[in-house]
Design a protein around this motif. Sequence first.
Motif: not given
Length: 153
Positions: A50-51, A56-58, A62-63
Amino acid sequence: MRVISADGAQLGIMSSRDAQLMARDAGLDLVEISPNANPPVVKIIDWGKYQYQKMKEQSRAKKNAKSSELKQIRLGLKIGENDLNIKCRKIIELLDDGDRVKVMIIFRGREMAHKEIGTELMNRILEKLGDQVVVDGKAQMSGRNLTFMVRHK
């Protein structure tokens, strides 16, 4: 507390002890998703996974986020018509990339006595850029430079 399984199915309302036992049997963790709900919502998931997914989503967000930068174009009063066209095309390219552009007209030597030529050049530039740009603030004389900022509409 309301318990949700790892695959998203609702298991119903049960005590925290029963939920912890179910999570332990499945070899997963019990994570509180919504503590303010009535009853609180918990989910049986693999905490490490989950972490990792959240990180990865953040990172992806950001990218993809483009920060607007301030680019600068400098030109003199004696610029030729073709050179001016090239500078205007470059300004449009920078604006299309999402940047703001600071245009700086440089006065050299005796050109300071003819500031009206600088404003005429500024008006020619704005005319060439057309209605796709907006001037931020007003043009300023600072030292030997006439500067103004443009951005996309």
